[in-house]
Write an enzyme that holds these catalytic residues in place. Sequence first.
Site, mmCIF file in Angstrom:
data_model
loop_
_atom_site.group_PDB
_atom_site.id
_atom_site.type_symbol
_atom_site.label_atom_id
_atom_site.label_comp_id
_atom_site.label_asym_id
_atom_site.label_seq_id
_atom_site.Cartn_x
_atom_site.Cartn_y
_atom_site.Cartn_z
ATOM 1 N N LYS A 107 -13.431 -7.623 -7.657
ATOM 2 C CA LYS A 107 -13.852 -8.108 -6.352
ATOM 3 C C LYS A 107 -15.284 -8.619 -6.461
ATOM 4 O O LYS A 107 -16.133 -7.971 -7.089
ATOM 5 C CB LYS A 107 -13.773 -6.994 -5.305
ATOM 6 C CG LYS A 107 -12.364 -6.456 -5.047
ATOM 7 C CD LYS A 107 -12.400 -5.315 -4.043
ATOM 8 C CE LYS A 107 -11.006 -4.891 -3.603
ATOM 9 N NZ LYS A 107 -10.259 -4.184 -4.654
ATOM 10 N N LYS A 163 0.837 -1.194 0.000
ATOM 11 C CA LYS A 163 0.000 0.000 0.000
ATOM 12 C C LYS A 163 0.880 1.254 0.000
ATOM 13 O O LYS A 163 1.837 1.363 0.775
ATOM 14 C CB LYS A 163 -0.918 0.019 1.230
ATOM 15 C CG LYS A 163 -2.015 -1.033 1.184
ATOM 16 C CD LYS A 163 -3.048 -0.707 0.131
ATOM 17 C CE LYS A 163 -4.232 -1.662 0.191
ATOM 18 N NZ LYS A 163 -5.269 -1.306 -0.796
#
Length: 332
Positions: free
Chosen positions: A217, A109
Amino acid sequence: MNQLPDLDELLDASHVVSLPMTVQFRGVRHREAMLFEGPAGWGEFSPFLEYGAPEASSWLRSAIEAAWEGYPEPVRGSVPVNATLPAVGPERVEAVLASYDATHTIKVKVAEKGQDLSQDVARVAEVRRLLPEAAIRIDANAGWDHEAAMEALEALAGFSLQYAEQPVPGIGGLARVRAEVQRRGLGILIAADESVRKESDPLAVARAGAADLIVIKAQPLGGVRRAIDIVRDAGLPAVVSSALDTSIGLRQGAALAAALPELPYACGLATGSLFSSDITTDRFIAVNGSLQLRDIAADPRLLRRHAVGTERRTWWRQRLAGCLEELQRSTD
């Protein structure tokens, strides 16, 4: 599904939990989710708390598919997964990665609010130092503008990134970054995430030539079958990821990854290790860098232990009602 369950049926099948996390992720230390036990098994409805009904209703559709309809037939029995490294300091990188049993692929991240590029570079550099052979991908969650993205990608290109996920917001912004990356010869693929799942037309990113691959997703795209159709129509390689799910939500993601005709990249479905507890004693966690496909059921004792209080349950019940109304309108 041709027929949605009604609100009373959903409420009767529901449990709302709050699970503690080992690290802060997306600004939270506890993750709330509504779980359903339906005729086909368990499903998870866990849109992030700030999402309104129009966006969150797709997550409900995915939960209903899982619990009332079940999944399509898989074409593989195991799914390779990446480790996910939150925006921690370099001194914590080794400890966080130690919670994963295999680290062939690391998603790092970056572009965290309150941090700067030097911290991103230090984090990625530490991963590369610890794991010189691993595939490293970064995820900015649309946190940069064009100039910041190009500065960051120039600085990070030397670490042989597998790809950069959603460096900037929007399809136009993504296309501009991709073109500039190619012009400069940085050798970094561009992946679209928010520009697929947050757009009214998830295929627009492919038509615009804005990405080399797409991140999908199950929950945000409305379930396994809908996501498979999007991948087919987009004609781009796909990486299946989770949305910080419990083991039940991870099982929904694994069902998607297992049913795709092709799976060229490791998937972001190992986030179960970011929780210090779960809703099952047999947690859906990778073994040797892969998830083995199997059914997941919640444990009644853990559901009781992690159940939210009356106020939060009322909030989730109201949210469920609003999202079901959205779904009913879209199927009328």
